[in-house]
Design an enzyme around this catalytic site. Structure first.
Site, PDB file in Angstrom:
ATOM      1  N   LYS A  33     -12.674 -13.600  -3.080  1.00  0.00           N
ATOM      2  CA  LYS A  33     -13.398 -13.977  -1.862  1.00  0.00           C
ATOM      3  C   LYS A  33     -12.833 -13.300  -0.620  1.00  0.00           C
ATOM      4  O   LYS A  33     -13.594 -12.929   0.274  1.00  0.00           O
ATOM      5  CB  LYS A  33     -13.421 -15.490  -1.681  1.00  0.00           C
ATOM      6  CG  LYS A  33     -12.108 -16.133  -1.278  1.00  0.00           C
ATOM      7  CD  LYS A  33     -12.275 -17.636  -1.110  1.00  0.00           C
ATOM      8  CE  LYS A  33     -10.941 -18.302  -0.783  1.00  0.00           C
ATOM      9  NZ  LYS A  33     -10.513 -18.062   0.580  1.00  0.00           N
ATOM     10  N   THR A  34     -11.507 -13.136  -0.530  1.00  0.00           N
ATOM     11  CA  THR A  34     -10.933 -12.500   0.657  1.00  0.00           C
ATOM     12  C   THR A  34     -11.416 -11.058   0.763  1.00  0.00           C
ATOM     13  O   THR A  34     -11.718 -10.563   1.854  1.00  0.00           O
ATOM     14  CB  THR A  34      -9.399 -12.549   0.612  1.00  0.00           C
ATOM     15  OG1 THR A  34      -8.977 -13.907   0.506  1.00  0.00           O
ATOM     16  CG2 THR A  34      -8.807 -11.942   1.874  1.00  0.00           C
ATOM     17  N   ASP A  91     -14.070 -19.512   6.301  1.00  0.00           N
ATOM     18  CA  ASP A  91     -13.462 -19.514   4.972  1.00  0.00           C
ATOM     19  C   ASP A  91     -13.019 -20.931   4.607  1.00  0.00           C
ATOM     20  O   ASP A  91     -12.784 -21.762   5.483  1.00  0.00           O
ATOM     21  CB  ASP A  91     -12.259 -18.565   4.974  1.00  0.00           C
ATOM     22  CG  ASP A  91     -11.707 -18.323   3.580  1.00  0.00           C
ATOM     23  OD1 ASP A  91     -12.420 -18.587   2.598  1.00  0.00           O
ATOM     24  OD2 ASP A  91     -10.551 -17.867   3.485  1.00  0.00           O
ATOM     25  N   GLU A  92     -12.883 -21.204   3.310  1.00  0.00           N
ATOM     26  CA  GLU A  92     -12.457 -22.522   2.804  1.00  0.00           C
ATOM     27  C   GLU A  92     -13.310 -23.637   3.431  1.00  0.00           C
ATOM     28  O   GLU A  92     -12.807 -24.662   3.887  1.00  0.00           O
ATOM     29  CB  GLU A  92     -10.971 -22.763   3.095  1.00  0.00           C
ATOM     30  CG  GLU A  92     -10.032 -21.734   2.489  1.00  0.00           C
ATOM     31  CD  GLU A  92      -9.866 -21.873   0.994  1.00  0.00           C
ATOM     32  OE1 GLU A  92     -10.550 -22.718   0.388  1.00  0.00           O
ATOM     33  OE2 GLU A  92      -9.047 -21.132   0.425  1.00  0.00           O
ATOM     34  N   GLN A 121     -12.945 -26.918  -5.567  1.00  0.00           N
ATOM     35  CA  GLN A 121     -11.588 -26.828  -5.033  1.00  0.00           C
ATOM     36  C   GLN A 121     -11.404 -27.696  -3.790  1.00  0.00           C
ATOM     37  O   GLN A 121     -10.496 -27.464  -2.997  1.00  0.00           O
ATOM     38  CB  GLN A 121     -11.228 -25.371  -4.724  1.00  0.00           C
ATOM     39  CG  GLN A 121     -11.204 -24.487  -5.957  1.00  0.00           C
ATOM     40  CD  GLN A 121     -10.690 -23.094  -5.663  1.00  0.00           C
ATOM     41  OE1 GLN A 121      -9.505 -22.891  -5.412  1.00  0.00           O
ATOM     42  NE2 GLN A 121     -11.582 -22.122  -5.687  1.00  0.00           N
ATOM     43  N   ARG A 133      -4.425 -21.703 -11.008  1.00  0.00           N
ATOM     44  CA  ARG A 133      -3.375 -20.941 -10.323  1.00  0.00           C
ATOM     45  C   ARG A 133      -2.718 -19.950 -11.283  1.00  0.00           C
ATOM     46  O   ARG A 133      -1.997 -19.051 -10.846  1.00  0.00           O
ATOM     47  CB  ARG A 133      -2.267 -21.872  -9.799  1.00  0.00           C
ATOM     48  CG  ARG A 133      -2.660 -22.965  -8.803  1.00  0.00           C
ATOM     49  CD  ARG A 133      -3.440 -22.462  -7.626  1.00  0.00           C
ATOM     50  NE  ARG A 133      -4.874 -22.552  -7.881  1.00  0.00           N
ATOM     51  CZ  ARG A 133      -5.804 -21.907  -7.195  1.00  0.00           C
ATOM     52  NH1 ARG A 133      -5.454 -21.077  -6.242  1.00  0.00           N
ATOM     53  NH2 ARG A 133      -7.079 -22.065  -7.466  1.00  0.00           N
TER      54      ARG A 133
END
Length: 757
Positions: A53-54, A237-238, A268, A621
């Protein structure tokens, strides 16, 4: 720079940029490219874990710049300075000097920037100060002094957290008063006075930065239209972590402009407890009905077996978007399910595997151990220390450095050594017993004049001038507490001494009567301290309190030098802290009912959904390997009790699992799965050969005034009903059903239960 020149530079950078989190290809995949090129209108990007995503965000910004959008017209918001800095760096690599002047920042930084410019409109100076958490705590302490409220009963950090929760929902003292009622009138009064002092000082805390800007934009049309004209594109974002104030700010600052792109993942969302609202993500399409939705489901981080297992856990949540991560990575090793006898063996199994991986050339810095609650770290820390593995604890103090643990151990130090001035000051009014600083000062002045330590001066209270009768009485009570703790040292073994100190110091009652969730966690840590003392006695054969105190002090000192040989360090953290991180090798520990998922989620479907998302975050993770551990028995208040396996284990696909443990344990696990599925779990069906789960020789109806069917109260588990009594005297085991936590088996001498009327 012209649009054509920007386009050429962007295309060149797109070909050359290292894919980083984007994966093993030089180019964006089809879905990523679609998200980058859709530059007009509202866009919701659902970005699964490890989906790059980044990279998509930074390429999208570069695409907008190359299309002629000026940097000052874009607003990109995220949650941490680290994330904002990474976004800036990667955008600058793509765009070069053409990216200068962009607004890429955290929510709070953007708000501060605007408020500095518009300070006169809210009657603030442009150089107003912003209070951080330490400043906030100091101000709250000043308020407490003015209101004559003891800080021990109103911890500044907890008060600050409660204030923040209200502000994040754009609520003030009046709303708090309406919701909380008279029972919490003191908090409301503190909240009100705190706000008044902030305003009088012309200062703001972090939550004010959001709240005051929202208020300004909502009520000042000229200012609102000014920023709506300026910002032509917004990116958040997020987005699943935004609270009510942050989403309201986005809506105000963009107005009717539809060029809003938000990136998030409903799977998430794990910060509901601190104000994050998953509804913001779900409501985006309602508020922007023409929004395009793009799903990023290709994972570049993890192996196939890890992804399939994580997907299986989160798929059980109702109402989630129907997505499933996939990868072109290899299937990799199977997810290892390690079944240990107890928490000590669990820690040992983890340490053994880490040693093996290090010997095979893997870096300790790429290994992490996750747990649901901070109290679980103690057994893992002990195991890593025994085998000499350097480790770092993130997001929390090491076990023996935690406040409640240090408080209780300090009582023993002071009782054994009256010259411990620092320790004396720590416990003289902890928990609060009405001994103020003025009284302590007079005691210490007298002690100095007589050549005594303050603890020794407690025997001379009649000679201290200026003490009121009430102060003498309270100091006398404290002297008696120290005397009783000293007797515990000489007369009791360490586990019994700690349990006794919890009672005679009033520490247990203090935590029991406090309704804050932090107090429950502190009580869990103190329960774990009893376990630690029992384990120490078993391992060393020395059950004295003095020996246990010595090893506790040495542990705290040694843990400060983890990386002396430059080996790197294993990372230990709660699952919440792990969000946004990734490691080659991950261990997720404590997969047992009432632990993970946590007991507090049992009767709340919303919280249970968040527990599943938390497990999903933990599993995703991992890049190369994932191990999940559980213990057949785990100590509670000094006694081992059998635990049901976590419900999440039933969701894991069998063909992605590798089971580890002795044949005896594997037979037990097979039996557990069958019984758990049929909802007929009975802890006593654990094989009698397993030492920590053996049957009692006798079943009784009564012990020490407690009988089957009686209602009792426990400081951690609240109200329960006695179902079974096994054995006699202090060693009797009492099975109690607690509605919120299930059945617990407690040893009478450690149980800390009281009968209810």
């Amino acid at each position: 720079m012209s649009g054509t020149q920007n386009e050429i530079q962007f295309q060149s950078a797109q070909r050359q940029e290292a894919p980083s989190e984007g994966g093993g290809e030089d180019k964006l995949n089809d879905r990523q490219m679609e998200a980058v090129n859709l530059t007009e209108g509202p866009l919701l990007i659902i970005a699964g874990a490890g989906s790059g995503k980044t990279r998509v965000i930074t390429h999208r910004i570069a695409k907008l710049l190359s299309s002629g959008v000026r940097p000052s017209q874009m607003l990109a918001l995220t949650f941490t300075n680290k994330a904002a800095a990474e976004m800036k760096q990667r955008t600058m690599r793509l765009c070069g000097q053409g990216g200068g002047g962009m607004w890429i920042s955290t929510f709070h930084s953007a708000c501060l920037r605007i408020l500095r410019q518009e300070a006169d409109r809210i009657n603030y100076p442009r150089d107003f100060a912003v209070y951080d958490q330490l400043d906030q705590a100091r101000l709250i302490k000043a308020v407490l002094q003015e209101l004559n409220l003891p800080e021990k009963e109103h911890p500044a950090r907890q008060i600050g957290s409660m204030i923040s929760r209200y502000k994040s929902h754009m609520k003030g003292p009046d709303e708090a008063a309406a919701e909380l009622g008279q029972q919490h009138r003191q908090f409301v009064e503190i909240f009100q006075r705190y706000q008044e002092k902030l305003a009088a000082a012309k200062c703001m805390d972090f939550d004010d930065l959001l709240g005051k800007l929202v208020h300004l934009l909502a009520n000042d049309q000229e200012t609102r239209e000014k920023y709506q004209r300026r910002f032509q594109h917004a990116l958040v974002d997020e987005f699943q972590d935004t609270n009510a104030a942050q989403y309201r700010l986005l809506r105000l600052i963009m107005g009717k402009n539809q060029n809003v792109c938000v990136v998030g993942d409903d799977d998430q969302s794990i910060y509901q407890w601190r104000g994050a609202s998953l509804e913001n993500l779900r409501n985006f399409e309602r508020d922007y009905p023409t929004a395009k939705v793009i799903m990023l489901e290709q994972n570049y981080r993890s192996t196939g077996n890890i992804l399939r297992s994580a997907n299986a856990v989160v798929a059980r949540n109702p109402g989630r978007r129907g997505k499933s991560l996939w990868t072109n990575n290899s299937q990799g090793s199977k997810v290892e399910l390690i079944v240990a006898g107890d928490e000590r063996e669990e820690g040992g199994e983890v340490a053994e595997r880490i040693l093996g991986m290090e010997a095979a050339g893997e870096s300790l810095n790429e290994m992490a151990v996750f747990y649901r609650t901070n109290s679980q770290s103690r057994a893992v820390e002990d195991s890593l220390r025994v085998v000499g593995l350097p480790h770092q604890v993130f997001g929390g103090l090491k076990f023996y450095a935690r406040k409640e643990v240090k408080d209780l151990l300090t009582y023993f130090n002071v009782a054994m050594n009256p010259h411990d001035l620092v320790g004396f000051r720590r416990v003289v009014n902890t928990p609060p017993r009405g001994i103020g600083q003025v009284t302590v000062n007079k005691l210490e002045e007298f002690a100095r004049s007589e050549g005594l330590a303050p603890a020794q001066a407690l025997d001379e209270l009649g000679s201290i001038e200026g003490l009121s009768s009430a102060a003498r009485a309270k100091l006398g009570e404290f002297r008696e507490i120290l005397r009783k703790v000293a007797l515990l040292v000489t007369e009791k073994e360490a586990p019994d001494a700690i349990s006794g100190a919890l009672e005679v110091t009033g520490y247990a009652d203090w935590l029991v009567n406090d309704n804050k969730s932090e107090s429950i966690s502190r009580m869990e840590n103190l329960d774990e301290l009893v376990n630690a003392a029992a384990e120490f006695a078993e391992k060393t054969g020395d059950s004295s309190m003095r020996a246990f105190l010595d090893q506790a002090a040495l542990v705290a000192d040694a843990d400060n030098v983890n990386d002396a040989q430059g080996r790197g360090a294993v990372k230990l953290m709660t699952v919440h802290v792990s969000k946004g991180l990734e490691f080659d090798h991950v261990f997720v520990t404590g997969l047992e009912d009432n632990l993970f998922p946590h007991a507090r989620s049992k009767d709340d479907p919303t919280q249970m959904e968040e527990e599943r998302r938390l497990m999903y975050v933990a599993m995703t993770r991992a890049r190369k390997s994932l191990a999940i551990t559980r213990a057949l028995t785990r100590r509670l208040l000094g006694v081992s009790q059998a635990n049901r396996p976590s419900a999440f284990l039933d969701d894991l696909p069998e063909d992605a699992l590798k089971r580890s443990g002795t044949p005896q344990k594997q037979a037990t696990v097979y039996q557990e799965r069958t019984e758990y599925t049929a909802r007929t779990w009975q802890p006593e069906l654990v094989p009698a050969k397993w030492p920590s789960a053996k049957r009692e020789e006798s079943v009784n109806k009564e012990v020490d005034g407690l009988s089957i069917g009686m209602k009792v109260r426990h400081p951690t588990f609240e109200i329960g009903v006695i179902r079974k009594i096994e054995g006699k005297g202090d060693k009797a085991k009492i099975s109690i059903y607690f509605p919120r936590f299930g059945t617990k088996k407690l040893v009478r001498k450690f149980a800390n239960i009281s009968a209810m009327d």
